[in-house]
Write a protein that holds these residues in place. Structure first.
Motif, PDB file in Angstrom:
ATOM      1  N   ASN A 325       0.834  -1.201   0.000  1.00  0.00           N
ATOM      2  CA  ASN A 325       0.000   0.000   0.000  1.00  0.00           C
ATOM      3  C   ASN A 325       0.868   1.250   0.000  1.00  0.00           C
ATOM      4  OD1 ASN A 325      -2.370  -1.491   0.096  1.00  0.00           O
ATOM      5  ND2 ASN A 325      -2.458  -1.476   2.322  1.00  0.00           N
ATOM      6  N   GLY A 326       0.554   2.193  -0.893  1.00  0.00           N
ATOM      7  CA  GLY A 326       1.279   3.456  -0.917  1.00  0.00           C
ATOM      8  C   GLY A 326       2.738   3.328  -1.281  1.00  0.00           C
ATOM      9  N   ALA A 327       3.104   2.306  -2.037  1.00  0.00           N
ATOM     10  CA  ALA A 327       4.516   2.102  -2.388  1.00  0.00           C
ATOM     11  C   ALA A 327       5.058   3.237  -3.249  1.00  0.00           C
ATOM     12  CB  ALA A 327       4.684   0.776  -3.119  1.00  0.00           C
ATOM     13  N   ILE A 328       4.189   3.900  -4.007  1.00  0.00           N
ATOM     14  CA  ILE A 328       4.581   5.014  -4.871  1.00  0.00           C
ATOM     15  C   ILE A 328       3.955   6.293  -4.322  1.00  0.00           C
ATOM     16  CG2 ILE A 328       4.554   5.935  -7.219  1.00  0.00           C
ATOM     17  CD1 ILE A 328       4.002   3.074  -8.198  1.00  0.00           C
ATOM     18  N   THR A 329       4.756   7.295  -4.066  1.00  0.00           N
ATOM     19  CA  THR A 329       4.209   8.566  -3.599  1.00  0.00           C
ATOM     20  C   THR A 329       3.556   9.296  -4.774  1.00  0.00           C
ATOM     21  OG1 THR A 329       6.216   9.847  -4.039  1.00  0.00           O
ATOM     22  CG2 THR A 329       6.063   8.733  -1.894  1.00  0.00           C
ATOM     23  N   PRO A 330       2.633  10.220  -4.497  1.00  0.00           N
ATOM     24  CA  PRO A 330       2.008  10.973  -5.590  1.00  0.00           C
ATOM     25  C   PRO A 330       3.017  11.714  -6.462  1.00  0.00           C
ATOM     26  CG  PRO A 330       0.747  11.256  -3.570  1.00  0.00           C
ATOM     27  CD  PRO A 330       1.992  10.515  -3.195  1.00  0.00           C
ATOM     28  N   GLU A 331       4.064  12.295  -5.840  1.00  0.00           N
ATOM     29  CA  GLU A 331       5.086  13.001  -6.618  1.00  0.00           C
ATOM     30  C   GLU A 331       5.805  12.038  -7.557  1.00  0.00           C
ATOM     31  OE1 GLU A 331       4.694  14.942  -2.565  1.00  0.00           O
ATOM     32  OE2 GLU A 331       4.933  12.901  -3.334  1.00  0.00           O
ATOM     33  N   ALA A 332       6.126  10.853  -7.051  1.00  0.00           N
ATOM     34  CA  ALA A 332       6.823   9.863  -7.869  1.00  0.00           C
ATOM     35  C   ALA A 332       5.951   9.382  -9.017  1.00  0.00           C
ATOM     36  CB  ALA A 332       7.249   8.684  -6.996  1.00  0.00           C
TER      37      ALA A 332
END
Length: 424
Positions: A325-332
């Motif tokens: 869960n949430g492995a990728i941040t929105p910025e990324a």
């Protein structure tokens, strides 16, 4: 701004903030009533407790623990319990919100919850771990149950811990309620497929998407960060689907072989030695190096935020599937899209574990138990149906799977909230 008055938990709230940012992006493309938004940006219940535990040397040590119910519009809450030193209220709120969305994507009659204890379970003896687990349930006994909040495993917990949870709930309440806890041993009402749902469901999702989009499958290269319950199951089922697993890592580092790793032998090696280091026919690789490998599919299946604005430009995979869960941040994710990298979001990719929890909850409530073949079939059906629904919802959104999955989830939650109304 509709989220200006959102709940702001103390401490590290990055996962909760990621949820809020993705929610804000989604309400621009989906019709969500303001009242529903208010429900979603304020968790229904947040509880923090202190757990005094008698250690083996006779001393008493206190551990900080949490349980958060995010939303119950679609049914009772269900969520994992994490044992990890970094557990905090902000992280727990974020995980609970993710469960709310995931249950809605998969059409399950659940809301989302999450819990955890700030502890390194590896530093506790078995007896200390049992005392901690039983104390956690005892502190929450009036707030959990099959129709209120169902406990499930997460990072640092397993079926043994779930068995202690179940027994403590039963003995304290004076009634046997198998469906109060999922992820239990089969002998205690657990589902007939063990520790594989999240990884198995992810591979099913990958296979279906590959056929829909013409992505490579047989012989395609896969790198997996994380070799716990999800990551190890991903590796096993990826091999069964004809994929080539070339790299796997844990928090201690990983191994790499461009021709493919022998996953079964690697699992035996890890079980015997507690490390991937020294595995034959492989070379060592760091977690950072694994994330930058030129592979067809990259699967971060460890913890949240591993792909961020600092390393996203170095990701060379064609597709990234969020096993955690949430492995990728929105910025990324914004940077990945600029590079043409396809992203399969967590609330679609890793929902298989939640499906197994649902099947376990159902069979324990009805006392009619599924055979392994039935569980496998139902899991595949849930994954296929959910993917089709997301693809359909993503069509008017330029095929963006994240936008489609979030829009679908929020619209389902919105409809349930509309039908229920606001009490009193």
């Amino acid at each position: 701004m509709p989220l200006r008055n959102a709940y702001r938990p103390p401490g590290d709230a990055s996962l909760w903030e990621s949820f809020l940012r993705r929610l804000e992006a989604t309400i621009r493309v989906a019709k969500i009533h303001p009242a529903t938004i208010q429900y979603l940006i304020h968790p229904k219940r947040s509880v923090g407790v202190s757990l005094p535990v008698v250690m083996d040397d006779g001393s008493v040590q206190n551990f900080t623990a949490y349980r958060v119910i995010h939303n119950i519009a679609r049914g009772p809450a269900l969520g994992g319990v994490r044992y990890h030193p970094d557990v905090g209220l902000g992280q727990t709120c974020g995980m609970a919100a993710w469960m709310t969305l995931k249950a809605a994507v998969f059409g399950l009659p659940f809301g989302g919850s999450a819990g955890g204890v700030a502890v390194n379970p590896a530093k506790l003896s078995r007896r200390e771990l049992e005392r901690l687990s039983r104390r956690y349930v005892t502190e929450l006994i009036e707030l959990i149950g099959p129709d209120e909040d169902v406990l499930a495993p997460d990072v640092g917990t397993n079926e043994t811990v779930m068995a202690w949870f179940q027994d403590t709930f039963t003995m304290t309440r004076g009634q046997t309620a198998l469906s109060a806890v999922t992820g239990k041993p089969t002998q205690l009402g657990g589902v007939a497929v063990k520790d594989e749902g999240g990884g198995q469901g992810l591979v099913y999702t990958l296979s279906d998407l590959a056929r829909v989009n013409g992505w490579p499958l047989a012989g395609a290269r896969v790198a997996i960060q994380g070799f716990g319950q999800v990551g190890s199951a991903v590796a096993r089922y990826a091999v069964k689907e004809g994929l080539r697993v070339v790299a796997i890592s844990t928090s201690q580092g990983g191994v790499y072989n461009p021709e493919g790793l022998d996953v079964e032998a690697l699992q035996r090696h890890h079980a015997e030695r507690g490390t991937l280091e020294g595995f034959p026919d492989s070379k060592p690789i760091t977690n950072h190096e694994l994330l930058t490998l030129k592979v067809n599919y990259l699967i971060p299946a460890a913890v949240e935020g591993v792909i961020n604005e600092h390393n996203a430009r170095q990701v060379a995979a064609q597709v990234v599937l969020e096993g955690a869960n949430g492995a990728i941040t929105p910025e990324a994710e914004y940077l990945l899209k600029l590079q043409g990298v396809q992203v399969v979001p967590d609330i679609l990719a890793n929902g298989g574990g939640l499906v197994l929890s649902y099947l376990e909850w159902v069979q324990d409530l009805s006392m009619l138990f599924f055979e392994e073949g039935e569980v496998q079939q139902k899991l595949r059906e849930f994954v296929h149906q959910s993917l089709q629904a997301v693809l359909e919802r993503a069509q008017p959104l330029q095929g963006d799977l994240r936008a489609g999955a979030y829009a679908l989830a929020l619209e389902r939650i919105n409809e349930a909230s509309r039908l229920r109304g606001v009490y009193p």
